[in-house]
Design a protein around this motif. Structure first.
Motif, short mmCIF file in Angstrom:
data_model
loop_
_atom_site.label_atom_id
_atom_site.label_comp_id
_atom_site.label_asym_id
_atom_site.label_seq_id
_atom_site.Cartn_x
_atom_site.Cartn_y
_atom_site.Cartn_z
N GLN A 1 45.26 29.81 24.83
CA GLN A 1 44.31 30.10 23.65
C GLN A 1 45.28 30.25 22.52
O GLN A 1 46.15 31.02 22.54
CB GLN A 1 43.38 31.24 24.22
CG GLN A 1 42.42 31.54 23.30
CD GLN A 1 41.14 30.65 23.58
OE1 GLN A 1 41.20 30.06 24.71
NE2 GLN A 1 40.17 30.68 22.90
N VAL A 2 44.60 29.53 21.47
CA VAL A 2 45.32 29.66 20.11
C VAL A 2 44.28 30.04 19.08
O VAL A 2 43.01 29.51 19.05
CB VAL A 2 45.92 28.33 19.84
CG1 VAL A 2 46.46 28.25 18.14
CG2 VAL A 2 47.02 28.02 20.69
N GLN A 3 44.71 30.99 18.11
CA GLN A 3 43.68 31.23 17.13
C GLN A 3 44.57 31.09 15.74
O GLN A 3 45.97 31.20 15.61
CB GLN A 3 43.49 32.88 17.02
CG GLN A 3 42.54 33.31 18.21
CD GLN A 3 43.56 33.39 19.50
OE1 GLN A 3 44.65 34.09 19.50
NE2 GLN A 3 43.11 33.01 20.79
N LEU A 4 43.89 30.47 14.87
CA LEU A 4 44.44 29.96 13.65
C LEU A 4 43.45 30.61 12.62
O LEU A 4 42.20 30.37 12.71
CB LEU A 4 44.46 28.30 13.38
CG LEU A 4 45.22 27.72 14.57
CD1 LEU A 4 44.93 26.22 14.50
CD2 LEU A 4 46.62 28.22 14.35
N VAL A 5 44.02 31.21 11.41
CA VAL A 5 43.31 31.85 10.67
C VAL A 5 43.94 31.61 9.15
O VAL A 5 45.06 31.65 8.72
CB VAL A 5 43.34 33.42 10.42
CG1 VAL A 5 42.61 33.88 9.33
CG2 VAL A 5 42.73 33.70 11.81
N GLU A 6 43.12 30.92 8.38
CA GLU A 6 43.54 30.27 7.07
C GLU A 6 42.91 31.23 5.88
O GLU A 6 42.15 31.99 6.27
CB GLU A 6 42.73 28.94 6.59
CG GLU A 6 43.17 27.93 7.47
CD GLU A 6 41.89 27.58 8.62
OE1 GLU A 6 41.64 26.29 9.06
OE2 GLU A 6 41.30 28.56 8.86
N SER A 7 43.93 31.24 4.91
CA SER A 7 43.65 32.15 3.74
C SER A 7 44.27 31.37 2.38
O SER A 7 45.16 30.59 2.66
CB SER A 7 44.09 33.36 3.90
OG SER A 7 45.70 33.65 4.19
N GLY A 8 43.70 31.82 1.48
CA GLY A 8 44.36 31.47 0.05
C GLY A 8 43.39 30.64 -0.63
O GLY A 8 44.05 30.15 -1.74
N GLY A 9 42.45 30.09 -0.30
CA GLY A 9 41.63 29.26 -0.85
C GLY A 9 40.80 30.03 -2.26
O GLY A 9 41.05 31.22 -2.22
N GLY A 10 40.41 29.05 -2.84
CA GLY A 10 39.59 29.74 -4.23
C GLY A 10 39.30 28.71 -5.13
O GLY A 10 39.37 27.46 -5.13
N LEU A 11 38.98 29.15 -6.60
CA LEU A 11 38.68 28.47 -7.52
C LEU A 11 39.99 28.38 -8.67
O LEU A 11 40.50 29.23 -8.91
CB LEU A 11 37.68 28.90 -8.22
CG LEU A 11 36.88 28.06 -9.74
CD1 LEU A 11 36.66 27.02 -9.26
CD2 LEU A 11 35.91 28.90 -10.46
N GLY B 1 41.29 26.08 12.60
CA GLY B 1 40.95 27.41 11.95
C GLY B 1 39.54 27.08 11.59
O GLY B 1 38.84 26.22 11.63
N GLN B 2 38.94 28.21 10.94
CA GLN B 2 37.63 28.13 10.38
C GLN B 2 37.70 27.50 9.06
O GLN B 2 36.41 27.10 8.59
CB GLN B 2 37.04 29.52 10.30
CG GLN B 2 37.68 30.50 9.17
CD GLN B 2 38.85 30.81 8.90
OE1 GLN B 2 39.59 30.73 10.16
NE2 GLN B 2 39.40 31.18 7.76
N GLY B 3 38.49 27.47 8.40
CA GLY B 3 38.55 26.52 7.17
C GLY B 3 38.31 27.71 5.96
O GLY B 3 37.99 28.66 5.94
N THR B 4 39.06 27.18 4.76
CA THR B 4 39.28 27.85 3.41
C THR B 4 38.56 26.95 2.21
O THR B 4 39.25 25.72 2.24
CB THR B 4 40.15 28.47 3.28
OG1 THR B 4 40.20 29.45 2.14
CG2 THR B 4 41.48 27.46 3.40
#
Length: 126
Positions: free
Chosen positions: A1-11, A117-120
């Protein structure tokens, strides 16, 4: 089982920069590869960049070559996507993904990646 978490997106305004992060946990092996893809509604996922945890060459989609850089920090199990000279066409949801037994020829094929991951959201204004 692998978990991927993205961050850092924005405008961001056109010409600006963003750095995305993807933190991975679970059963990860040095032979695995990490990829960044992006998607806008109604379109298929587009390959952005890929790299193996073991190092070696990085691979990029034609539309981002020279502007985006993928890197990894094995100690943190984190992959980064540095995005420079952003354009409105870069607006999309960005996903990171993990794939096993990847060769360079397969790096750009989204169906080869098993974990996502869930996407950003990245939005570039003109």
């Amino acid at each position: 089982q692998v978990q991927l978490v993205e961050s850092g997106g924005g405008l961001v305004q056109a010409g600006g920069s963003l750095r995305l992060s993807c933190a991975a946990s679970g059963r990860i092996f040095i032979s695995d590869a990490m990829g960044w893809f992006r998607q806008i509604p109604g379109n298929e996922r587009e390959f952005v960049a890929g790299i193996r945890w073991s190092g070696g060459s990085a691979y990029y989609g034609d539309s981002v070559k020279g502007r985006f850089t993928i890197s990894r920090d094995n100690a943190k199990n984190t992959v980064y996507l540095q995005m420079n000279s952003l354009k409105p066409d870069d607006t999309a949801v960005y996903y990171c993904a993990l794939g096993k037994f990847m060769t360079p020829q397969l790096m750009g094929e989204s169906r080869r990646y098993a974990d996502w991951g869930q996407g950003t959201q990245v939005t570039v204004s003109s």
